[in-house]
Scaffold this active site. Sequence first.
Site, PDB file in Angstrom:
ATOM      1  N   LYS A 234      -7.719   4.673  -8.246  1.00 19.91           N
ATOM      2  CA  LYS A 234      -6.510   3.859  -8.258  1.00 19.91           C
ATOM      3  C   LYS A 234      -5.519   4.332  -7.205  1.00 19.91           C
ATOM      4  O   LYS A 234      -4.378   3.907  -7.173  1.00 19.91           O
ATOM      5  CB  LYS A 234      -5.859   3.926  -9.641  1.00 19.91           C
ATOM      6  CG  LYS A 234      -6.681   3.223 -10.704  1.00 19.91           C
ATOM      7  CD  LYS A 234      -5.934   3.152 -12.020  1.00 19.91           C
ATOM      8  CE  LYS A 234      -6.878   2.713 -13.120  1.00 19.91           C
ATOM      9  NZ  LYS A 234      -6.966   3.659 -14.217  1.00 19.91           N
ATOM     10  N   SER A 235      -5.919   5.253  -6.364  1.00 20.97           N
ATOM     11  CA  SER A 235      -4.943   5.794  -5.429  1.00 20.97           C
ATOM     12  C   SER A 235      -5.414   5.640  -3.996  1.00 20.97           C
ATOM     13  O   SER A 235      -6.548   5.272  -3.724  1.00 20.97           O
ATOM     14  CB  SER A 235      -4.712   7.276  -5.730  1.00 20.97           C
ATOM     15  OG  SER A 235      -5.790   8.003  -5.190  1.00 20.97           O
TER      16      SER A 235
END
Length: 306
Positions: A234-235
């Site tokens: 998610k980064s």
Amino acid sequence: MTETLPHPHYRGRFAPSPTGPLHFGSLVAALGSWLLARHHQGEWLVRVEDLDPPREVPGAAHAQLATLAAFGMTSDLPVVWQSRRHARYAHALERLLAGGAAFECRCSRSELASVGGIHRRCVARDASRPAAVRLRVAEGTTVDFIDGLQGRIAQAVDRDVGDVVLRRADGYWAYQLAVVVDDAEQGITDVVRGADLLDSTPRQILLQRALGLPTPRYLHLPLIVDAHGDKLSKSMAALPVDDASPLPALRAAWQALGQAPALLAGLPTVTQAMQAAARGFRPERLPKVTHMTFAAAHNNPVAGAV
Ligand code: GLU
């Protein structure tokens, strides 16, 4: 058909969801499960978990398989695609419904939120909503198991999770049902995956019991997180692994698994490095942590464990 083959003493698997390219965290999980399977002279299977079309990225499944192949990690049996297995999930769900272990539920998200977000009984007001199907989790249900790396894990499934969704109200199968049906049908003896799924395991064990299926051994590898503790996928740090030049990522994943860097140093090809990795892998060196920062994974994983 995989189910007609005699099951070996060790059969592992890697089961990616095709939500994007394979990133470093998934590579660590794939490599860990592959190395453990090879260490035990077992088989290693790949299953594409493509049951959630809204989250699926077109072409991602084939890209992930190509990345695995660039590391020499190919399934020992034909790759299984969950999207082609609806009938099996439907059959399992029918059995659970018929036996009273599962029930239809029309509770909305907001209705559930008003009772603490955990489903213990239906509070639906609108009987015309499409129904989800849930596994009934009896009051006082605690499941514990011994994880191969993390040790004893216990969860009060009734309190922490509540009644488990098996088929969503939008008609899609829940991961929990599909994974249990497929692990059993493929004869998986050893589930090795990222620690983000540690807290899914008790509900999978409950579901295995409800369906009369065996429980495999479980081992949850450290999840690679960014400096803020967020999951890499998610980064910004979730950089895809470079198929054209896999060696740096392989060396880093090897180190993230706590293995001695010297063993792969100086080996010029992925084939040689993977052979050396399979020979030199020491399961006892796996870091007994659930999270590890991306930076630490590239340097000294054990010291950097968070
Ligand atoms: N498909 C799941 C994921 O990519 C993993 C399932 C599993 O290993 O049990 O997160």
